[in-house]
Design a protein around this motif. Structure first.
Motif, PDB file in Angstrom:
ATOM      1  N   UNK A 266       0.838  -1.200   0.000  1.00 48.33           N
ATOM      2  CA  UNK A 266       0.000   0.000   0.000  1.00 48.33           C
ATOM      3  C   UNK A 266       0.873   1.250   0.000  1.00 48.33           C
ATOM      4  N   UNK A 267       1.953   1.245   0.795  1.00 51.38           N
ATOM      5  CA  UNK A 267       2.878   2.379   0.823  1.00 51.38           C
ATOM      6  C   UNK A 267       3.517   2.603  -0.545  1.00 51.38           C
ATOM      7  N   UNK A 268       3.925   1.510  -1.204  1.00 51.45           N
ATOM      8  CA  UNK A 268       4.562   1.637  -2.514  1.00 51.45           C
ATOM      9  C   UNK A 268       3.589   2.196  -3.552  1.00 51.45           C
ATOM     10  N   UNK A 269       2.352   1.744  -3.497  1.00 54.58           N
ATOM     11  CA  UNK A 269       1.349   2.274  -4.432  1.00 54.58           C
ATOM     12  C   UNK A 269       1.152   3.762  -4.179  1.00 54.58           C
ATOM     13  N   UNK A 270       1.205   4.163  -2.906  1.00 54.91           N
ATOM     14  CA  UNK A 270       1.133   5.584  -2.581  1.00 54.91           C
ATOM     15  C   UNK A 270       2.259   6.373  -3.216  1.00 54.91           C
ATOM     16  N   UNK A 271       3.429   5.776  -3.329  1.00 59.07           N
ATOM     17  CA  UNK A 271       4.554   6.462  -3.968  1.00 59.07           C
ATOM     18  C   UNK A 271       4.273   6.706  -5.456  1.00 59.07           C
ATOM     19  N   UNK A 272       3.614   5.750  -6.116  1.00 59.02           N
ATOM     20  CA  UNK A 272       3.237   5.957  -7.521  1.00 59.02           C
ATOM     21  C   UNK A 272       2.247   7.103  -7.630  1.00 59.02           C
ATOM     22  N   UNK A 273       1.256   7.115  -6.743  1.00 53.74           N
ATOM     23  CA  UNK A 273       0.232   8.163  -6.791  1.00 53.74           C
ATOM     24  C   UNK A 273       0.838   9.531  -6.483  1.00 53.74           C
ATOM     25  N   UNK A 274       1.777   9.579  -5.534  1.00 56.52           N
ATOM     26  CA  UNK A 274       2.434  10.850  -5.223  1.00 56.52           C
ATOM     27  C   UNK A 274       3.255  11.348  -6.403  1.00 56.52           C
ATOM     28  N   UNK A 275       3.926  10.434  -7.095  1.00 57.37           N
ATOM     29  CA  UNK A 275       4.709  10.845  -8.259  1.00 57.37           C
ATOM     30  C   UNK A 275       3.814  11.428  -9.346  1.00 57.37           C
ATOM     31  N   UNK A 276       2.645  10.838  -9.549  1.00 62.77           N
ATOM     32  CA  UNK A 276       1.704  11.397 -10.526  1.00 62.77           C
ATOM     33  C   UNK A 276       1.330  12.822 -10.145  1.00 62.77           C
ATOM     34  N   UNK A 277       1.130  13.068  -8.854  1.00 64.06           N
ATOM     35  CA  UNK A 277       0.837  14.434  -8.395  1.00 64.06           C
ATOM     36  C   UNK A 277       2.013  15.354  -8.673  1.00 64.06           C
ATOM     37  N   UNK A 278       3.219  14.902  -8.328  1.00 60.42           N
ATOM     38  CA  UNK A 278       4.408  15.746  -8.493  1.00 60.42           C
ATOM     39  C   UNK A 278       4.633  16.111  -9.960  1.00 60.42           C
ATOM     40  N   UNK A 279       4.355  15.164 -10.862  1.00 63.76           N
ATOM     41  CA  UNK A 279       4.586  15.396 -12.292  1.00 63.76           C
ATOM     42  C   UNK A 279       3.370  16.008 -12.987  1.00 63.76           C
ATOM     43  N   UNK A 280       2.323  16.305 -12.197  1.00 60.73           N
ATOM     44  CA  UNK A 280       1.066  16.875 -12.712  1.00 60.73           C
ATOM     45  C   UNK A 280       0.452  15.967 -13.779  1.00 60.73           C
ATOM     46  N   UNK A 281       0.488  14.666 -13.502  1.00 66.69           N
ATOM     47  CA  UNK A 281      -0.086  13.672 -14.415  1.00 66.69           C
ATOM     48  C   UNK A 281      -1.380  13.061 -13.889  1.00 66.69           C
ATOM     49  N   UNK A 282      -1.749  13.385 -12.674  1.00 62.57           N
ATOM     50  CA  UNK A 282      -2.900  12.719 -12.039  1.00 62.57           C
ATOM     51  C   UNK A 282      -4.167  12.874 -12.852  1.00 62.57           C
TER      52      UNK A 282
END
Length: 926
Positions: A266-282
């Motif tokens: 779950x933590x690792x999946x959160x890292x993917x979701x955070x990266x999408x936010x950081x790269x403005x890809x969400x």
């Protein structure tokens, strides 16, 4: 006005297609996430993902075990049709569990089309990170050969039973790690930690273009292994140490390890979701989370303690709900309502068409039967199909199907069927099979239709497809038979007792390719029956034991082959109103550059007709009008298959192809020529079903309706009258198949149109076109590049010229220009433009002066006016006024007199130009 690629490229682009991230957990139960009722295991990031998206509460995995579930996801085919139907270690290779050289499971076949390949063609960067299990490096199942640009992780499921392996794989290369699984166990690098870093790197590297990432984490599949920092979070659990039975590694704190693995995931999946936010890809990324099957029950997993099944019956390796209903979350901002849930029926085989639609891929095609249905309407809040049927099979024993709220299953063929009402009994506690025997029999019939046999994964009580006889069902009354083209000879079949039989090399490939080519020209596919068994002669002129080499396997194949032909002929005659044709394809050993044609005595005339068509295509054929019959060979005799399968309504002709046509070097050219001759012969003598010109709805904005002729589409706006759209598509179909025999007049032209992405757009009013221009860039991205607009207000108007003829000719003439650039291109230098330039000097009979029309446009108008004059079509109502002072060759006679160059070009038989006026009832003399 022609809308060509240069115009499309200059228009304002639409938003790019969304990125897609598919996260696949391994053996995660339906009740093991907080958002699906879990009380003991913490999954805050996935719970938040559910708040931001949709929970699918009746979504099912592809299988109750790993490999087939992945196969189903990738190919869109359920396990009744899928190539991989169980975990298959291929133990016949040796000691697969202990020999590190025997890494990997049964490879996914090369002929399978994966969603990665489809998205790859759309321009997506594709990656698979995690556990594969569908083949190893150098096999057909290597992920890099199945559509993934990038792979990192476990190729082999057995290696994945240890989270501290001594190696992983990246793009065909072995990546060594400082771990030692056994003996001694040195655990330094945790594989899931490496995989999440690889997935994050892929996203960063491809942030500027659309990407498709499958993150197939091996968690929480056994063994129970997790770093100490994740284990510490659950040290408060009471524990009974797991001692390591069932072949998995022991663990002192199995409950804490299991929960810690899931929370770390779950933590690792959160890292993917955070990266999408950081790269403005969400906002432009669809994220899917699900599991490949239900929870495990061995190796220290305490699924009762965690209530892993969420109250459902069953677990991994079973087809009860707990084995296949999986927790599924989809987030797609702006499309999927946040905080929503859907109980619509859906399954793993739906992801392929869903992702294709999400990526904006239309008319992408799929070989064979695809079982999936797009879920985009469900994800946007739609209800789905409440009566949908889903099917599974597992381990050559289990079978199950769901039809709406009803579920039928059995554990093996020798056991009784069980029937459950999932609406009122979701835990499958009350078996209603004995109370509803008639309904059980109804559902059994559906199951029998839902599966095809598999020699690799046979099911007792169900007929299997032969290893040696291949049968492809067709949609037209034509059968292609290739009985002697196999390459394999099984053990135990002796050589023939006398005589010589040389393999007809590549005739199987010719039959398959010819079926594709004929389907291209007609829109319908022939039946194909062929064999993969080398040196079995399907000839009863000799005793069976001799003809079939004396082995029982060969005799069985002989009978199976003719049974398949009987089945094909019966189905073909149903499609052909009682009439069907069989082409029996062989490859003789002669060196001569010609093909023998044979048939029974009553078919001599037809054999001569086919020979003439072969000769017309440049194939030397005997018999034909141009090559005299040598007289010393019985060309009209025919082989045994021809004689056996000639009867009322069924005709058969044997074709013997020389090596010059069957060689790999000459096959592509040969197939085109063979298809032209065979399709024309069939169209002249047998019934071909007419093209389906029906209008269908489409979600491609701003058009809501679509229809197509031979794969060339017309898109219409909402306001357009259905009758005008139907009229336009019928005109398009008649221009491509002017003699209306069901066969495209010029396959080369159609290929150029389809390869070039030809399309028409049809608004109700001309002014609507100004609003539609901004959408053409999006169409260009989807592969449609040869465009033509067609105004509904000008189409099929009583009392005036039928504009559909003009606009559609402008579209299809692009195909002629691409197919024959020296003759019909619109740029200076082609024969067409040379004729136009002469026409301007020769009496002024062509003087088109529209200032908005450039040279290319004038060439298009000129070609159209020449064509309609050739067809004597200038007598349409309103037409004389349209061409007044611009075109004086209103009749074929005037064209012949005033414009001999154009007459010569357009009357050349090689171009197969239309010879009739489409929709002739609109002529003034009608």
């Amino acid at each position: 006005m022609l809308i060509v690629a240069t115009l499309l490229a200059a228009l304002v682009p639409q938003e790019p297609p969304p990125n897609i991230i598919f996260i696949l957990a391994d053996d995660l139960g339906y009740g093991e996430l907080g958002c699906f009722g879990q009380k003991l295991i913490k999954t805050p990031r996935l719970d938040r993902l559910a708040q931001e998206g949709m929970r699918l509460t009746r979504h099912y995995s592809g299988s109750p075990v790993c490999a087939p579930s992945r196969c189903v996801f990738l190919t869109g085919k359920h396990t009744g049709h899928a190539y991989i139907r169980d975990n298959d270690e291929m133990g016949a290779r040796g000691d697969v569990w202990n020999d590190p050289a025997l890494e990997g499971q049964r490879p996914l076949a090369a002929g399978e089309i994966t969603i990665a390949e489809i998205l790859q063609q759309r321009g997506y960067a594709t990656s698979f990170v995690g556990k594969w299990g569908l083949g190893w490096t150098g096999t057909e199942g290597d992920p890099n050969t199945q559509g993934f640009d990038h792979f990192y992780g476990y190729l082999c499921q057995r290696v994945a039973h240890n989270y501290y392996p001594d190696h992983l794989h990246r793009n065909g290369e072995r990546v060594l790690l400082p771990n030692q699984p056994k003996p001694g166990r040195i655990e330094k690098v945790y594989a899931p930690d490496l995989m999440i870093e690889e997935a994050l790197s892929f996203v960063r590297e491809n942030q500027k273009k659309p990407f498709f990432l499958t993150f197939a984490t091996p968690v929480p599949h056994l063994a129970l292994q997790v770093p100490e920092d994740s284990l510490a979070e659950y040290e408060h659990f009471s524990e009974t140490p797991y001692t390591g039975n069932a072949g998995y590694l022991p663990h002192e704190k199995p409950r804490a390890a299991y929960a810690g693995m899931i929370t770390r995931m779950d933590r690792d999946i959160g890292r993917i979701l955070d990266l999408l936010d950081d790269l403005e890809l969400t906002e432009n990324t669809m994220v899917v989370f699900t599991s490949d099957n239900g929870p495990s029950w061995i190796g220290g997993v305490d699924y009762d303690f965690f209530e892993s099944q969420g109250g459902l019956r069953g677990r991994k390796a079973q087809l009860y709900e707990g084995g296949i209903r999986v927790p599924t979350i989809v987030r797609w901002p702006g499309k999927v309502p946040p905080g929503s849930e859907s109980s619509a029926l859906s399954a793993f085989w739906d992801w392929m068409p869903t992702f294709a639609e999400v990526a904006g891929i239309f008319d992408w095609g799929h070989p064979g039967e695809m079982d999936g249905k797009s879920m985009t309407s469900i994800l946007k809040g739609g209800a789905g199909d409440p009566d949908r049927t889903l099917y599974w099979e597992h381990a050559s024993r289990w079978q199950a199907m769901i039809s709406g709220n009803w579920k039928l299953l059995r554990k093996k063929p020798s056991e009784a069927w069980e029937l459950y009402d999932l609406k009122n009994d979701p835990t499958e506690t009350k078996n209603l099979a004995k109370d509803m025997p008639d309904y059980v029999q109804e559902l059994i019939k559906v199951i029998q239709k839902e599966r095809v046999g598999s020699e690799i994964f046979p099911m007792k009580g169900f007929p299997q497809d032969s290893s040696w006889v291949e049968f492809q069902k067709g949609t037209m009354p034509l059968i292609l038979s290739a009985p002697h083209g196999g390459t394999e000879k099984p053990e135990g079949i002796p050589d023939r007792t006398s005589g010589t039989l040389v393999r007809d090399r590549n005739v199987r490939e010719i039959a398959m390719g010819l079926a594709d080519a004929i389907e291209f020209r007609t829109g319908f596919r022939p039946f194909v029956v062929t064999t993969n068994l080398h040196r079995v002669k399907m000839d009863a002129n000799r005793p069976l034991a001799e003809a079939a080499q004396g082995g029982l396997g060969a005799e069985k194949t002989w009978y199976e082959y003719h049974a398949a032909l009987e089945k094909a002929s019966s189905l073909a005659r149903e499609l052909g109103n009682g009439q069907a044709l069989l082409f029996d394809i062989h490859g003789h050993g002669h060196k001569e550059d010609w093909s023998e044609l044979a048939g029974p005595e009553w078919e001599k005339q037809k054999v001569m007709e086919l020979g003439a068509l072969f000769t017309e295509q440049g194939l030397r054929a005997v018999p034909s009008p141009d090559i005299p019959d040598p007289g010393d060979k019985p060309y009209f005799n025919g082989g045994y298959i021809v004689r056996r399968h000639c009867e009322d309504g069924l005709r058969a002709i044997q074709i013997e192809l020389p090596w010059s046509l069957r060689s790999e070097k000459g096959r592509e050219s040969s197939l085109e020529k063979l298809a032209n001759a065979c399709a024309d012969f069939f169209g002249n003598n047998f019934f071909i079903p007419r093209q389906d010109l029906s209008v269908e709805t489409t979600k491609f904005k701003p058009f809501d309706r679509k229809c197509s002729a031979f794969g060339v589409p017309i898109f219409a706006t909402k306001s357009l009258e259905k009758e005008k759209l139907a009229h336009a598509i019928s005109v398009l179909a008649e221009y491509l198949d002017n003699d209306e025999n069901g066969v495209v007049d010029d396959a080369k032209v159609l290929k150029e149109l389809r390869d070039g992405g030809a399309f028409l757009v049809m608004p109700q009013k001309e002014r609507e076109m100004q609003k539609l221009f901004r959408h053409f860039e999006e169409m260009d991205e989807k592969g449609w590049r040869i465009g033509q607009d067609l105004y509904g207000e000008e189409t099929n108007q009583p009392g005036r010229f039928d504009y559909a003829l003009e606009e559609i000719w402008h579209l299809v003439s692009q195909g002629w220009g691409l197919a024959y650039p020296q003759s019909f291109a619109f740029e200076q230098g082609s024969a067409l433009c040379k004729a136009m330039d002469k026409a301007r000097l020769r009496g002024g009979h062509y003087h088109y002066d529209d200032p908005t029309c450039d040279y290319d446009c004038q060439a298009g108008e000129y070609s159209y006016w020449v064509l309609t004059s050739m067809l004597n079509a200038q007598s349409f109502p309103g037409r004389p006024e349209e061409i007044e002072d611009e075109w004086e060759c209103a009749t074929p006679e005037l064209l012949f007199e005033k414009d001999p160059d154009a007459w010569k070009l357009f009357s050349d038989e090689q171009f197969h130009l239309p010879r009739q006026i489409p929709n002739g009832e609109y002529r003034e003399d009608a």
